[in-house]
Design a protein around this motif. Sequence first.
Motif, PDB file in Angstrom:
ATOM      1  N   HIS A 179      81.234  18.299  41.133  1.00  0.00           N
ATOM      2  CA  HIS A 179      81.263  19.572  41.843  1.00  0.00           C
ATOM      3  C   HIS A 179      82.505  19.565  42.717  1.00  0.00           C
ATOM      4  N   VAL A 180      83.407  20.521  42.472  1.00  0.00           N
ATOM      5  CA  VAL A 180      84.664  20.602  43.209  1.00  0.00           C
ATOM      6  C   VAL A 180      84.667  21.858  44.059  1.00  0.00           C
ATOM      7  N   THR A 181      84.931  21.669  45.358  1.00  0.00           N
ATOM      8  CA  THR A 181      85.090  22.793  46.275  1.00  0.00           C
ATOM      9  C   THR A 181      86.406  22.615  47.035  1.00  0.00           C
ATOM     10  N   SER A 182      86.852  23.682  47.680  1.00  0.00           N
ATOM     11  CA  SER A 182      88.083  23.593  48.472  1.00  0.00           C
ATOM     12  C   SER A 182      88.079  24.672  49.533  1.00  0.00           C
ATOM     13  N   PRO A 183      88.879  24.471  50.613  1.00  0.00           N
ATOM     14  CA  PRO A 183      88.985  25.504  51.654  1.00  0.00           C
ATOM     15  C   PRO A 183      89.481  26.837  51.109  1.00  0.00           C
ATOM     16  N   LEU A 359      97.421  26.492  22.059  1.00  0.00           N
ATOM     17  CA  LEU A 359      98.879  26.539  22.148  1.00  0.00           C
ATOM     18  C   LEU A 359      99.377  26.240  23.546  1.00  0.00           C
ATOM     19  N   ILE A 360      98.480  26.250  24.546  1.00  0.00           N
ATOM     20  CA  ILE A 360      98.905  26.070  25.937  1.00  0.00           C
ATOM     21  C   ILE A 360      98.068  24.997  26.630  1.00  0.00           C
ATOM     22  N   HIS A 361      98.642  24.467  27.684  1.00  0.00           N
ATOM     23  CA  HIS A 361      97.941  23.588  28.634  1.00  0.00           C
ATOM     24  C   HIS A 361      98.597  23.889  29.974  1.00  0.00           C
ATOM     25  N   LEU A 362      97.961  24.745  30.764  1.00  0.00           N
ATOM     26  CA  LEU A 362      98.544  25.266  31.992  1.00  0.00           C
ATOM     27  C   LEU A 362      97.894  24.614  33.201  1.00  0.00           C
ATOM     28  N   ASP A 363      98.627  23.754  33.892  1.00  0.00           N
ATOM     29  CA  ASP A 363      98.100  23.071  35.066  1.00  0.00           C
ATOM     30  C   ASP A 363      98.237  23.944  36.309  1.00  0.00           C
ATOM     31  N   GLY A 364      97.245  23.849  37.183  1.00  0.00           N
ATOM     32  CA  GLY A 364      97.297  24.545  38.461  1.00  0.00           C
ATOM     33  C   GLY A 364      96.743  23.656  39.561  1.00  0.00           C
ATOM     34  N   VAL A 365      97.394  23.652  40.724  1.00  0.00           N
ATOM     35  CA  VAL A 365      97.054  22.743  41.820  1.00  0.00           C
ATOM     36  C   VAL A 365      96.127  23.422  42.827  1.00  0.00           C
ATOM     37  N   VAL A 366      95.119  22.652  43.260  1.00  0.00           N
ATOM     38  CA  VAL A 366      94.195  23.061  44.326  1.00  0.00           C
ATOM     39  C   VAL A 366      94.401  22.105  45.501  1.00  0.00           C
ATOM     40  N   ARG A 367      94.643  22.649  46.674  1.00  0.00           N
ATOM     41  CA  ARG A 367      94.916  21.823  47.856  1.00  0.00           C
ATOM     42  C   ARG A 367      93.617  21.407  48.562  1.00  0.00           C
ATOM     43  N   ASN A 368      93.637  20.182  49.103  1.00  0.00           N
ATOM     44  CA  ASN A 368      92.575  19.648  49.968  1.00  0.00           C
ATOM     45  C   ASN A 368      91.175  19.800  49.377  1.00  0.00           C
ATOM     46  N   PRO A 369      90.973  19.373  48.136  1.00  0.00           N
ATOM     47  CA  PRO A 369      89.665  19.549  47.506  1.00  0.00           C
ATOM     48  C   PRO A 369      88.644  18.531  48.000  1.00  0.00           C
ATOM     49  N   THR A 370      87.387  18.884  47.851  1.00  0.00           N
ATOM     50  CA  THR A 370      86.269  17.952  47.989  1.00  0.00           C
ATOM     51  C   THR A 370      85.653  17.777  46.606  1.00  0.00           C
ATOM     52  N   ILE A 371      85.522  16.524  46.170  1.00  0.00           N
ATOM     53  CA  ILE A 371      85.000  16.245  44.836  1.00  0.00           C
ATOM     54  C   ILE A 371      83.781  15.343  44.963  1.00  0.00           C
ATOM     55  N   LEU A 372      82.634  15.864  44.540  1.00  0.00           N
ATOM     56  CA  LEU A 372      81.379  15.126  44.516  1.00  0.00           C
ATOM     57  C   LEU A 372      81.014  14.859  43.062  1.00  0.00           C
TER      58      LEU A 372
END
Length: 391
Positions: A179-183, A359-372
Amino acid sequence: MDFMKTETIKKLESLISKRQNRTPAEVVVQDVVAVKPGERVLIIANPATNSIAQDLYTASINAGANATLMFQPDKTSFDNANPEVIAAIGTNPDVCFSISNCKLGKDAQATANPYKTHEGTDYDHVFDYLLEYKRTMRAVWTPGITDDMMARTGAIDYKALQECCDKVCNDFLGVISAHVTSPGGTDLEIPLKNRNLMRDDGNFTAPGSGGNIPAGEVFISPVVGGTKAADGSEINGCEGVIVFDGSMTFADGDALLETPIKCKVEKGYVTEITGGAEAKRLSKTITEAENRSMQYEREKKLTKGMGAVYKKNARNIGELGIGLNPAARVTGNMLEDEKAFHTCHFAIGANYDNDAPSLIHLDGVVRNPTILVRYSNGSEKYILKDGILLW
């Protein structure tokens, strides 16, 4: 956010220290891929990456290798690599460096007629076939690398990085979901049962191993939506919302995000994208991938029936990754951004388990996540809280 000065963090900060008696190219050739005398080394570059490629060529020659350096024009996510490049990779070198300004380029012949394995897996690129299936080649690929990035991140202490990756990998043993959450608003449930955490730790010394420079991430492919469980029931895939608030990959390159991109995810696939101009840019890239998938089947660049598969997976959640390199920072260049501390990233499109081709692999960044993460025995553990590693 203040950097937590624990002993663990202090040790990780040592990754930033440079080995001043060797160039970054020498460290990569000697420590990362361990080039040996007499080995065949292939370096594929673009004019914009000439300096780095030349340094790797010189370092390989000085290590006693039989090195070859070749150039092709810049390639985007939708372009094919030059046939001469594909042919060169097909000679099965001991080491292959793909030092690209954007992408290596697709393998047109293998896309139309994939390499098929006895286990039933298809490979649509000779590079992946030799690296992942045949396991005869070791490799480094650097889509978007710059001279500055190589200078800052290429000569780190890879032993320390590998110890860091070991710790996180151990925490993922037996995981069935996360479970990933972020501010910023991310709130995503991720099925991970029977999926294995992979690592980009800068140790590519064994045949069949490879990864990025800069190195420094662990990553895993979520279970694909619609997958059947052992009891015959259908697994829904990822569910919830991802809010990208760091940087994003688009068909024509990477960019820092001025306005967050919100993606609604249902049954493993992106169903809605909202935000500003950058959200429209992402939607355009995905739509183009969907349209090209069907076009490629009509043009027999994809086998019959695969156009619909590639189209569907253009919206698949293909990766959850965690940045573990404190020498990296979020700059708007995904090659470095996805390795940065205090971040995680998700990819839209193809995954790393080869059961969601796209055909694609598009990465996107999430800042300061909490990962449980949750385990099969019912226990839970936080991997990150507000971007901070918890050990």
